[in-house]
Design an enzyme around this catalytic site. Structure first.
Site, PDB file in Angstrom:
ATOM      1  N   GLN A 138      -4.884 -28.398 -10.698  1.00  0.00           N
ATOM      2  CA  GLN A 138      -5.126 -29.454 -11.701  1.00  0.00           C
ATOM      3  C   GLN A 138      -4.045 -30.553 -11.753  1.00  0.00           C
ATOM      4  OE1 GLN A 138      -8.670 -27.528 -12.964  1.00  0.00           O
ATOM      5  NE2 GLN A 138      -7.976 -29.529 -13.561  1.00  0.00           N
ATOM      6  N   ASP A 164       0.884  -1.170   0.000  1.00  0.00           N
ATOM      7  CA  ASP A 164       0.000   0.000   0.000  1.00  0.00           C
ATOM      8  C   ASP A 164       0.920   1.218   0.000  1.00  0.00           C
ATOM      9  OD1 ASP A 164      -1.585   2.153   0.635  1.00  0.00           O
ATOM     10  OD2 ASP A 164      -2.587   1.209   2.342  1.00  0.00           O
ATOM     11  N   TYR A 172       1.818  -1.089  15.672  1.00  0.00           N
ATOM     12  CA  TYR A 172       0.845  -1.451  14.658  1.00  0.00           C
ATOM     13  C   TYR A 172       0.817  -0.412  13.531  1.00  0.00           C
ATOM     14  CZ  TYR A 172      -2.634  -4.712  13.318  1.00  0.00           C
ATOM     15  OH  TYR A 172      -3.286  -5.718  12.674  1.00  0.00           O
ATOM     16  N   LYS A 220      -7.708  -5.427   3.614  1.00  0.00           N
ATOM     17  CA  LYS A 220      -8.363  -5.175   4.906  1.00  0.00           C
ATOM     18  C   LYS A 220      -8.460  -6.438   5.763  1.00  0.00           C
ATOM     19  CE  LYS A 220      -9.192  -0.814   3.798  1.00  0.00           C
ATOM     20  NZ  LYS A 220      -8.216  -0.699   2.708  1.00  0.00           N
ATOM     21  N   LYS A 263      -3.104  -3.604   9.004  1.00  0.00           N
ATOM     22  CA  LYS A 263      -3.157  -5.046   8.753  1.00  0.00           C
ATOM     23  C   LYS A 263      -2.309  -5.328   7.523  1.00  0.00           C
ATOM     24  CE  LYS A 263      -6.039  -6.592  11.877  1.00  0.00           C
ATOM     25  NZ  LYS A 263      -5.407  -7.264  13.001  1.00  0.00           N
ATOM     26  N   TYR A 288      -3.673   9.154  -0.029  1.00  0.00           N
ATOM     27  CA  TYR A 288      -3.747   8.977   1.420  1.00  0.00           C
ATOM     28  C   TYR A 288      -2.725   7.938   1.910  1.00  0.00           C
ATOM     29  CZ  TYR A 288      -5.410   9.136   6.058  1.00  0.00           C
ATOM     30  OH  TYR A 288      -5.446   9.319   7.407  1.00  0.00           O
TER      31      TYR A 288
END
Ligand code: F6R
Ligand code: MG
Ligand code: MG
Length: 373
Positions: free
Chosen positions: A249, A14, A236, A135, A239, A93
């Site tokens: 297969q 991100d 933190y 998320k 996430k 952002y």
């Protein structure tokens, strides 16, 4: 690089949301495409596909450099840095939010971006699915990967196809203690489930063929990113929206068996402020925009046939009517969970939340707390 082998590297970050944490700005996709095209021209990559899920930019790359190649990781890092420069100009952002190190130092793991890679001998027909979630966290893959490779109620082949009847080996990581264990399915499924049901801590990292399988037992058939931003940053920082690569297969679960677990929108943690449980919603790339309460958490599946390292595809596998009912169910579950507002189990237990005001609340109330009789 061994003869005839190909490596698929899926590296994501991100580097800025548009708007908020909803999706990726098309200019960032263009920058990534340009950088990876240059790498193909220089013969560093065989092929690539750039995608996005929610606010994560996803680089799917094939090459002959093997796993953990400094050159490939550097390419991804430089691409994210270039994108970040533009993200800052556009004031997207959280521009550069997953680039936690100041400069690249050899391996992208531990520096913020998420990474799933596997090197294997390309088969006559080599279907591969790149799964990407936003998320949520790596443990969100535990349930579907278990169902694909160990659950006979999901994968008919485990019961009726002699070429995968022997089952698979699961490499499970304890992401808190940085330890791993190899477990055999079906013999040890209760042990596997005892661990991976606790998805915050124990995550499936790889699935391996057993020695009785016709595929080489030192080449994985599935790999999941396990990068834990929390451990990397020491605090933190969001996430660590996970990704996975799954081969399908001829002796492996069929494509439809690989997708089938996603018909159930299981509860995962993440969603708003990385602090809520909610249903995972399988969507097309076009619909991978996190809107409702910054979610609900989304999963995209892009399918490819690999031809001498070329990515023939993608096919957007969750697009269309096959998963409409699941999406509706997911909306219903999202609605039901939302009604709990700030109450658990919608809100995560204290230790797992990305945000918490509790220390401040406790400080403020400090002296008003008395011994309870
Ligand atoms: C969840 C996520 C978002 C943000 C939320 C608040 O992983 O990225 O739900 O946590 O939008 O973001 P800030 O604190 O940046 O305003
Ligand atoms: Mg974001
Ligand atoms: Mg994200």
């Amino acid at each position: 690089m061994a003869q005839g082998k190909i490596t698929v590297s899926l590296i994501k970050a991100d580097i800025g949301g548009w708007p908020g944490h909803a999706t990726v700005h098309p200019e960032l996709m263009k920058i990534a495409e340009k950088e990876l095209k240059k790498a193909v021209d220089k013969n560093l990559l065989v092929d690539f596909h750039v995608s996005h899920v929610g606010d994560d930019l996803e680089l799917i790359m094939t090459h002959h450099k093997g796993e953990n190649s400094e050159k490939i990781h550097q390419l991804a890092w430089n691409t994210f840095e270039k994108g970040t420069k533009r993200a800052k100009e556009l004031k997207l952002y959280g521009a550069g939010q997953d680039l936690l190190a100041d400069s690249f130092s050899g391996n992208i793991k531990g520096m913020g971006p998420g990474c799933a890679e596997m090197e294997f001998t390309e088969r006559e027909g080599e279907p591969l699915v790149a799964f990407m979630m936003d998320k949520t966290e790596p443990g969100a893959f535990n349930l579907p990967i278990y169902r694909i490779f160990a659950d006979p109620f999901n994968t008919a082949g485990l019961v009726i196809d002699p070429s995968c009847h022997m089952g698979f080996n699961f490499e499970v990581w304890d992401i808190q203690e940085d330890k791993k264990v190899l477990l055999s399915s079906p013999e040890e499924i209760y042990d596997i489930l005892a661990l991976i049901g606790a998805k915050e801590r124990y995550v499936i990292k790889r699935v391996w063929p057993k020695k009785e399988h016709k595929l080489p037992n030192n080449e994985p058939v599935a790999v999941i990113s396990t990068d834990k931003l929390y451990h990397i940053a020491g605090k933190y920082v969001g996430k660590d929206d996970p990704v996975a690569l799954v081969r399908a297969q001829s002796g492996l679960p069929a494509l439809g068996e690989v997708l089938e677990p996603f018909a159930f929108p299981h509860l995962v943690s993440g969603w708003m402020r990385g602090s809520h449980n909610g249903p995972i919603m399988p969507v097309s790339v076009e619909d991978a925009i996190c809107t409702r309460f910054d979610g609900p958490p989304r999963a995209v599946a892009l399918g490819f046939q690999i031809a001498k390292g070329k990515l023939v595809g993608p096919v957007d596998l969750f697009k269309g009517p096959g998963f409409d009912l699941t999406r509706r169910k997911s909306e219903e579950v999202a609605d039901y969970m939302r009604r709990h507002g700030p109450f658990e189990p919608h809100r995560l237990p204290l230790a797992d939340m990305e945000y918490t005001t509790l220390p401040g609340v406790m400080k403020k109330l400090g002296e008003r707390f008395e011994k309870a009789e």
